[in-house]
Design a protein around this motif. Structure first.
Motif, PDB file in Angstrom:
ATOM      1  N   VAL A  14     -27.190  40.291 -98.174  1.00  0.00           N
ATOM      2  CA  VAL A  14     -26.169  40.450 -97.132  1.00  0.00           C
ATOM      3  C   VAL A  14     -25.633  39.059 -96.798  1.00  0.00           C
ATOM      4  CG1 VAL A  14     -25.702  41.187 -94.764  1.00  0.00           C
ATOM      5  CG2 VAL A  14     -27.337  42.459 -96.153  1.00  0.00           C
ATOM      6  N   TYR A  15     -24.300  38.936 -96.760  1.00  0.00           N
ATOM      7  CA  TYR A  15     -23.632  37.677 -96.419  1.00  0.00           C
ATOM      8  C   TYR A  15     -22.790  37.875 -95.175  1.00  0.00           C
ATOM      9  CZ  TYR A  15     -24.769  36.137-101.140  1.00  0.00           C
ATOM     10  OH  TYR A  15     -25.439  35.792-102.279  1.00  0.00           O
ATOM     11  N   ASP A  16     -22.615  36.805 -94.391  1.00  0.00           N
ATOM     12  CA  ASP A  16     -21.695  36.893 -93.257  1.00  0.00           C
ATOM     13  C   ASP A  16     -20.269  36.660 -93.747  1.00  0.00           C
ATOM     14  OD1 ASP A  16     -21.356  34.112 -93.510  1.00  0.00           O
ATOM     15  OD2 ASP A  16     -22.520  33.641 -91.720  1.00  0.00           O
ATOM     16  N   ALA A  17     -19.306  36.709 -92.830  1.00  0.00           N
ATOM     17  CA  ALA A  17     -17.895  36.585 -93.203  1.00  0.00           C
ATOM     18  C   ALA A  17     -17.558  35.217 -93.780  1.00  0.00           C
ATOM     19  CB  ALA A  17     -17.011  36.880 -92.002  1.00  0.00           C
ATOM     20  N   CYS A  18     -18.398  34.209 -93.508  1.00  0.00           N
ATOM     21  CA  CYS A  18     -18.177  32.853 -94.051  1.00  0.00           C
ATOM     22  C   CYS A  18     -18.847  32.657 -95.406  1.00  0.00           C
ATOM     23  CB  CYS A  18     -18.684  31.805 -93.066  1.00  0.00           C
ATOM     24  SG  CYS A  18     -17.746  31.774 -91.542  1.00  0.00           S
ATOM     25  N   GLY A  19     -19.538  33.685 -95.902  1.00  0.00           N
ATOM     26  CA  GLY A  19     -20.181  33.592 -97.204  1.00  0.00           C
ATOM     27  C   GLY A  19     -21.598  33.057 -97.170  1.00  0.00           C
ATOM     28  N   ARG A  20     -22.179  32.915 -95.971  1.00  0.00           N
ATOM     29  CA  ARG A  20     -23.564  32.442 -95.860  1.00  0.00           C
ATOM     30  C   ARG A  20     -24.511  33.620 -95.989  1.00  0.00           C
ATOM     31  NH1 ARG A  20     -21.448  29.285 -90.859  1.00  0.00           N
ATOM     32  NH2 ARG A  20     -21.455  31.428 -90.139  1.00  0.00           N
ATOM     33  N   PRO A  21     -25.607  33.465 -96.744  1.00  0.00           N
ATOM     34  CA  PRO A  21     -26.570  34.558 -96.842  1.00  0.00           C
ATOM     35  C   PRO A  21     -27.228  34.816 -95.487  1.00  0.00           C
ATOM     36  CG  PRO A  21     -27.324  32.641 -98.092  1.00  0.00           C
ATOM     37  CD  PRO A  21     -25.984  32.314 -97.547  1.00  0.00           C
ATOM     38  N   VAL A  22     -27.345  36.090 -95.137  1.00  0.00           N
ATOM     39  CA  VAL A  22     -27.947  36.500 -93.878  1.00  0.00           C
ATOM     40  C   VAL A  22     -29.350  37.055 -94.128  1.00  0.00           C
ATOM     41  CG1 VAL A  22     -27.755  38.124 -91.942  1.00  0.00           C
ATOM     42  CG2 VAL A  22     -25.724  36.985 -92.816  1.00  0.00           C
ATOM     43  N   GLN A  23     -29.462  37.937 -95.125  1.00  0.00           N
ATOM     44  CA  GLN A  23     -30.764  38.512 -95.450  1.00  0.00           C
ATOM     45  C   GLN A  23     -30.793  38.981 -96.898  1.00  0.00           C
ATOM     46  OE1 GLN A  23     -32.135  42.129 -93.421  1.00  0.00           O
ATOM     47  NE2 GLN A  23     -34.095  41.086 -93.159  1.00  0.00           N
ATOM     48  N   THR A  36     -32.506  53.029-102.721  1.00  0.00           N
ATOM     49  CA  THR A  36     -31.950  53.058-101.375  1.00  0.00           C
ATOM     50  C   THR A  36     -32.556  51.914-100.578  1.00  0.00           C
ATOM     51  OG1 THR A  36     -31.710  55.446-101.447  1.00  0.00           O
ATOM     52  CG2 THR A  36     -31.681  54.426 -99.279  1.00  0.00           C
ATOM     53  N   VAL A  37     -31.706  51.165 -99.906  1.00  0.00           N
ATOM     54  CA  VAL A  37     -32.141  50.053 -99.078  1.00  0.00           C
ATOM     55  C   VAL A  37     -31.460  50.194 -97.728  1.00  0.00           C
ATOM     56  CG1 VAL A  37     -32.141  47.546 -98.820  1.00  0.00           C
ATOM     57  CG2 VAL A  37     -32.402  48.545-101.077  1.00  0.00           C
ATOM     58  N   THR A  38     -32.203  49.975 -96.664  1.00  0.00           N
ATOM     59  CA  THR A  38     -31.644  50.032 -95.318  1.00  0.00           C
ATOM     60  C   THR A  38     -31.677  48.647 -94.698  1.00  0.00           C
ATOM     61  OG1 THR A  38     -32.442  52.293 -95.039  1.00  0.00           O
ATOM     62  CG2 THR A  38     -31.852  51.102 -93.042  1.00  0.00           C
ATOM     63  N   TRP A  39     -30.533  48.206 -94.232  1.00  0.00           N
ATOM     64  CA  TRP A  39     -30.457  46.920 -93.532  1.00  0.00           C
ATOM     65  C   TRP A  39     -30.501  47.202 -92.044  1.00  0.00           C
ATOM     66  CZ3 TRP A  39     -25.587  44.064 -91.865  1.00  0.00           C
ATOM     67  CH2 TRP A  39     -25.902  42.797 -91.377  1.00  0.00           C
ATOM     68  N   GLN A  40     -31.383  46.566 -91.335  1.00  0.00           N
ATOM     69  CA  GLN A  40     -31.560  46.794 -89.902  1.00  0.00           C
ATOM     70  C   GLN A  40     -30.647  45.913 -89.040  1.00  0.00           C
ATOM     71  OE1 GLN A  40     -33.453  49.273 -88.781  1.00  0.00           O
ATOM     72  NE2 GLN A  40     -33.954  49.768 -90.901  1.00  0.00           N
ATOM     73  N   CYS A  41     -29.639  45.296 -89.647  1.00  0.00           N
ATOM     74  CA  CYS A  41     -28.700  44.397 -88.944  1.00  0.00           C
ATOM     75  C   CYS A  41     -29.430  43.209 -88.327  1.00  0.00           C
ATOM     76  CB  CYS A  41     -27.877  45.139 -87.898  1.00  0.00           C
ATOM     77  SG  CYS A  41     -26.793  46.383 -88.622  1.00  0.00           S
ATOM     78  N   ARG A  47     -34.009  38.501 -86.313  1.00  0.00           N
ATOM     79  CA  ARG A  47     -33.120  38.467 -85.147  1.00  0.00           C
ATOM     80  C   ARG A  47     -31.883  39.321 -85.407  1.00  0.00           C
ATOM     81  NH1 ARG A  47     -32.671  32.058 -84.970  1.00  0.00           N
ATOM     82  NH2 ARG A  47     -31.985  32.652 -87.034  1.00  0.00           N
ATOM     83  N   ALA A  48     -31.429  40.027 -84.370  1.00  0.00           N
ATOM     84  CA  ALA A  48     -30.224  40.859 -84.496  1.00  0.00           C
ATOM     85  C   ALA A  48     -29.019  39.966 -84.788  1.00  0.00           C
ATOM     86  CB  ALA A  48     -29.993  41.641 -83.216  1.00  0.00           C
ATOM     87  N   VAL A  49     -28.174  40.410 -85.700  1.00  0.00           N
ATOM     88  CA  VAL A  49     -26.960  39.655 -86.026  1.00  0.00           C
ATOM     89  C   VAL A  49     -25.844  40.094 -85.092  1.00  0.00           C
ATOM     90  CG1 VAL A  49     -27.617  39.320 -88.436  1.00  0.00           C
ATOM     91  CG2 VAL A  49     -26.242  41.296 -87.813  1.00  0.00           C
ATOM     92  N   PRO A  50     -24.866  39.225 -84.829  1.00  0.00           N
ATOM     93  CA  PRO A  50     -23.756  39.604 -83.944  1.00  0.00           C
ATOM     94  C   PRO A  50     -22.817  40.614 -84.611  1.00  0.00           C
ATOM     95  CG  PRO A  50     -23.441  37.376 -84.792  1.00  0.00           C
ATOM     96  CD  PRO A  50     -24.784  37.833 -85.256  1.00  0.00           C
ATOM     97  N   ASN A  51     -22.007  41.263 -83.789  1.00  0.00           N
ATOM     98  CA  ASN A  51     -20.993  42.174 -84.319  1.00  0.00           C
ATOM     99  C   ASN A  51     -20.063  41.407 -85.246  1.00  0.00           C
ATOM    100  OD1 ASN A  51     -22.047  44.163 -82.727  1.00  0.00           O
ATOM    101  ND2 ASN A  51     -20.432  44.097 -81.199  1.00  0.00           N
ATOM    102  N   GLY A  52     -19.504  42.092 -86.234  1.00  0.00           N
ATOM    103  CA  GLY A  52     -18.565  41.459 -87.145  1.00  0.00           C
ATOM    104  C   GLY A  52     -18.655  42.030 -88.541  1.00  0.00           C
ATOM    105  N   ALA A  53     -17.971  41.368 -89.456  1.00  0.00           N
ATOM    106  CA  ALA A  53     -17.918  41.812 -90.852  1.00  0.00           C
ATOM    107  C   ALA A  53     -19.030  41.147 -91.653  1.00  0.00           C
ATOM    108  CB  ALA A  53     -16.567  41.471 -91.460  1.00  0.00           C
ATOM    109  N   TYR A  54     -19.649  41.921 -92.523  1.00  0.00           N
ATOM    110  CA  TYR A  54     -20.700  41.443 -93.418  1.00  0.00           C
ATOM    111  C   TYR A  54     -20.425  42.022 -94.799  1.00  0.00           C
ATOM    112  CZ  TYR A  54     -23.006  39.956 -89.205  1.00  0.00           C
ATOM    113  OH  TYR A  54     -23.280  39.324 -88.019  1.00  0.00           O
ATOM    114  N   PHE A  55     -20.968  41.395 -95.791  1.00  0.00           N
ATOM    115  CA  PHE A  55     -20.778  41.833 -97.167  1.00  0.00           C
ATOM    116  C   PHE A  55     -22.129  41.946 -97.847  1.00  0.00           C
ATOM    117  CE2 PHE A  55     -17.020  39.719 -95.728  1.00  0.00           C
ATOM    118  CZ  PHE A  55     -16.004  40.559 -96.151  1.00  0.00           C
TER     119      PHE A  55
END
Length: 72
Positions: A14-23, A36-41, A47-55
């Motif tokens: 999972v990447y954030d909108a800036c292209g940094r890996p999140v998880q 099947t994989v579930t991402w818990q955000c 830590r919970a990630v903020p609202n927004g676009a992820y890839f």
């Protein structure tokens, strides 16, 4: 859900909108089939990630990217 046509190394990240890996959701060699994989955000530290676009990007030999939007 994602599928692999044959035994191969796969990496699901999972990447954030800036292209940094999140998880990293999956990494390593896997048998052919559907998974099947579930991402818990959350990030790598749980830590919970903020609202927004992820890839989510699947990278075996070719790259497949899907956009997710977190809204609360």
């Amino acid at each position: 859900m994602y599928g692999l046509p044959k035994y191969m190394a796969a990496r699901l990240v999972v990447y954030d909108a800036c292209g940094r890996p999140v998880q990293f959701l999956a990494a390593g060699a896997a048998k052919p089939g559907y998974y099947t994989v579930t991402w818990q955000c959350t990030d790598e530290r749980g830590r919970a990630v903020p609202n927004g676009a992820y890839f989510v990007r699947l990278r075996p030999r070719q790259s497949l990217t899907t956009k997710l939007v977190k809204l609360e």
